[in-house]
Design a protein around this motif. Structure first.
Motif, short mmCIF file in Angstrom:
data_model
loop_
_atom_site.label_atom_id
_atom_site.label_comp_id
_atom_site.label_asym_id
_atom_site.label_seq_id
_atom_site.Cartn_x
_atom_site.Cartn_y
_atom_site.Cartn_z
N ARG A 47 -7.95 7.17 17.60
CA ARG A 47 -7.98 6.63 16.24
C ARG A 47 -6.66 5.93 15.92
NH1 ARG A 47 -12.67 8.74 14.16
NH2 ARG A 47 -13.29 10.81 14.93
N LYS A 48 -6.80 4.82 15.20
CA LYS A 48 -5.62 4.07 14.75
C LYS A 48 -5.82 3.68 13.29
CE LYS A 48 -2.62 0.14 15.81
NZ LYS A 48 -2.33 -0.97 16.74
N PRO A 49 -4.85 3.97 12.43
CA PRO A 49 -5.00 3.62 11.01
C PRO A 49 -5.12 2.11 10.82
CG PRO A 49 -3.17 5.15 11.37
CD PRO A 49 -3.60 4.68 12.72
N ALA A 50 -5.65 1.75 9.67
CA ALA A 50 -5.82 0.33 9.34
C ALA A 50 -4.46 -0.35 9.23
CB ALA A 50 -6.59 0.19 8.03
N SER A 51 -4.46 -1.64 9.49
CA SER A 51 -3.25 -2.43 9.25
C SER A 51 -3.09 -2.65 7.74
CB SER A 51 -3.35 -3.77 9.98
OG SER A 51 -4.48 -4.50 9.55
N ALA A 52 -1.92 -3.11 7.36
CA ALA A 52 -1.61 -3.28 5.94
C ALA A 52 -2.63 -4.20 5.26
CB ALA A 52 -0.21 -3.86 5.78
N GLY A 53 -3.15 -3.74 4.13
CA GLY A 53 -4.13 -4.51 3.38
C GLY A 53 -5.57 -4.22 3.75
N TYR A 54 -5.80 -3.44 4.82
CA TYR A 54 -7.16 -3.14 5.28
C TYR A 54 -7.50 -1.66 5.12
CZ TYR A 54 -7.88 -7.76 7.36
OH TYR A 54 -8.06 -9.10 7.55
N GLU A 55 -6.67 -0.95 4.38
CA GLU A 55 -6.84 0.51 4.29
C GLU A 55 -8.20 0.90 3.70
OE1 GLU A 55 -2.45 -0.41 4.16
OE2 GLU A 55 -4.28 -1.18 3.19
N ASN A 56 -8.72 0.10 2.79
CA ASN A 56 -9.97 0.44 2.11
C ASN A 56 -11.19 -0.27 2.70
OD1 ASN A 56 -8.66 2.16 0.25
ND2 ASN A 56 -8.03 0.38 -0.97
N HIS A 57 -11.00 -0.94 3.82
CA HIS A 57 -12.14 -1.60 4.46
C HIS A 57 -12.97 -0.58 5.24
CE1 HIS A 57 -10.89 -6.07 4.30
NE2 HIS A 57 -10.17 -5.41 3.41
N PRO A 58 -14.26 -0.86 5.44
CA PRO A 58 -15.10 0.06 6.21
C PRO A 58 -14.56 0.24 7.63
CG PRO A 58 -16.46 -1.54 5.05
CD PRO A 58 -15.04 -1.99 4.90
N GLY A 59 -14.64 1.47 8.13
CA GLY A 59 -14.14 1.75 9.48
C GLY A 59 -14.96 1.08 10.57
N VAL A 60 -14.27 0.71 11.63
CA VAL A 60 -14.90 0.04 12.77
C VAL A 60 -14.72 0.90 14.02
CG1 VAL A 60 -14.90 -2.00 14.26
CG2 VAL A 60 -14.53 -2.25 11.80
N ILE A 61 -15.79 1.05 14.79
CA ILE A 61 -15.75 1.76 16.07
C ILE A 61 -15.84 0.74 17.19
CG2 ILE A 61 -16.90 3.44 17.56
CD1 ILE A 61 -18.06 4.68 14.95
N ILE A 62 -14.86 0.75 18.08
CA ILE A 62 -14.90 -0.04 19.31
C ILE A 62 -15.38 0.89 20.42
CG2 ILE A 62 -13.60 -1.43 20.95
CD1 ILE A 62 -13.76 -2.72 18.21
N GLN A 63 -16.45 0.53 21.11
CA GLN A 63 -17.08 1.48 22.02
C GLN A 63 -17.41 0.86 23.37
OE1 GLN A 63 -20.77 1.98 22.90
NE2 GLN A 63 -19.98 3.60 24.25
#
Length: 476
Positions: free
Chosen positions: A56-72
């Protein structure tokens, strides 16, 4: 290499992982490398009980409230090599071959399926400048042998809204649905007698082969099916002594080796019958230009026992009944709907073992085909079992992820992507079944001849797909 192509981080990580053996069932070292790399990149990482790695990696600045993305993607590769290749793929890394256009491996599969997903994911985690929503990287284990990792994965690992699976092989094609599958294992009883007489070895080799889902609709020979045809063309009595055909149930077999016992005075006639049938097969499959059959006489002491003549005839008769290839087409999507691949034949002491991989976009058809194989084996006095069953990934039209991805692609490349479902298996069906909130899409760069020693990755396509992935994450 002293200097990697662009994107440098992607190809650097691909080179590192290629140095580590990571065939299906042999992923302990690659798991450790992924965990150690994530730790070095200051990312939170864990491994579950079956071997899946979640980072897991936290969102970059300004994207904290965006929906989470899974790279698989998945960490295991299909290990196949040329007959003359001496590499031990259980213990040795790959020997990469870099050219201006393609990346390949010397004498073996490349593992672009699905090493490119790991390379993309780690390059994303390495950067501190790329804009992105909260990221979860899910690297599953043993996808190629039954999607075991995805099946065992906890839904807690899938706490995102969008899932981008990087396990497709054509740039500009977005996969939004796939067939389900099941592995069916058959055992046919055999009767043996003491070995004597003349022994002959028949080797079928040089077939094109390929992926048992993505290429099952092509007019390709299956080495096990070819061998059945060759042996059934023989009128003289003989006894089976050994049969080894195919290496994976998800690979269309390219090679098959059979040893038979016969009377010495019949050897020439048997060879002539096989040659005549071989020519008939060539007429039907002119694209199989490298197809060849080698016949050789062997010393008699190599086998203690052989099948009886009656058991040999019965077994060949029953094997001939087995279906193979496309069983039905979807006329709307213009693709196979149901198929199977007779992937592995192995003659054991008391039974002929056959492993087949069945696929279908319709779960009921998949189950019906498995039932048919069970019936064929059981009616011959044998046994059958199934493993690794996974559901079809049913297409949900016009999701937000599909629309955003299509808009980004058209802006970047000036054309619309192709939206498709495929006959091959992807883990998205299993994962979306565990986490129904997920919107899924599968993408990837151009890979050619996967699951064969001819596998190669387009370097330019890998770079374009990387930039598209970055733009998509920015847009989400």
């Amino acid at each position: 290499m002293l200097q990697y192509p662009q994107p440098e981080a992607v190809f650097r990580y691909f080179s590192e992982l290629s140095a580590i053996p990571h065939g299906s069932g042999n992923t302990g070292h690659i798991q450790k490398w992924i965990l150690d790399t994530a730790k070095r990149l200051s990312c939170k990482a864990a491994i579950d009980s079956i071997g899946n790695v979640i980072i897991r990696k936290p969102a970059s600045a300004g994207y904290e409230n965006h929906p989470g993305v899974i790279i698989q993607g998945h960490m295991d590769m299909v290990c196949a090599k040329l007959p003359e290749c001496t590499k031990n793929m259980d213990t040795d890394g790959l020997d990469l071959i870099w050219s201006d256009d393609f990346l390949s491996a010397d004498g073996t599969t490349l593992g672009g399926d699905d090493g490119i997903a790991i390379a993309y994911a780690l390059a994303l985690l390495e950067s501190d400048t790329l804009p992105h929503p909260p990221l979860t990287v899910v690297i599953t284990v043993d996808e190629e042998t039954g999607m075991d990792g995805a099946t065992a994965l906890s839904p807690d690992a899938l706490n995102g809204t969008y899932l981008i699976n990087i396990d497709s092989e054509e740039e500009g094609i977005f996969t939004v649905g796939c067939a389900g599958g099941v592995r069916t294992h058959l055992q046919y009883p055999v009767q043996r007698r003491k070995a004597d007489g003349c022994f002959m070895r028949i080797v079928v080799s040089g077939l094109i082969g390929g992926h048992s889902g993505a290429e099952i609709h092509k007019k390709l020979l299956n080495a096990n099916v070819v061998m059945i045809k060759l042996l059934r063309a023989v009128k003289e009595p003989f006894c089976l002594a050994a049969w080894n055909g195919g290496i994976r149930d998800n690979v269309i077999p390219t090679d098959c080796t059979v040893t038979i016992r016969c009377a010495a005075e019949n050897a020439a006639a048997i060879a002539q019958s096989i040659r005549s049938e071989e020519q008939q097969i060539r007429l039907v499959y002119p694209n199989e230009t490298a197809f060849q059959t080698d016949i050789a006489t062997l010393p008699t002491h190599q086998f203690d026992s052989v099948l009886t003549e009656a058991s040999t005839r019965t077994l060949l008769h029953e094997l001939h009944k087995l279906p193979n290839g496309v069983q039905s087409m979807n006329d709307v999507l213009h693709m196979p709907e149901t198929s199977l691949n007779l992937g592995i034949f192995s003659l054991q002491e008391t039974a002929m073992c056959v492993d087949a991989l069945l696929r279908s976009c319709v779960n009921a058809e998949k189950n019906a085909l498995a039932h048919k194989l069970h019936h064929l084996a059981e009616s011959a006095g044998g046994m059958a079992s199934d493993s690794g069953s996974y559901p079809a990934w049913e297409y949900v039209p016009d999701t937000a992820l599909e629309q955003i991805a299509a808009d980004v692609f058209q802006t970047m490349f000036g054309k619309k992507p192709v939206i498709q479902t495929i006959h091959a298996g992807l883990e998205c069906g299993i994962l979306s079944d565990k986490a129904p909130q997920l919107q899924c899409i599968s993408i990837g760069p151009d890979l050619f001849d996967i699951h064969t020693p001819r596998e190669r990755l387009s370097i330019a396509s890998a770079e374009r797909t990387w930039h598209f992935l970055l733009a998509l994450l920015k847009a989400l």
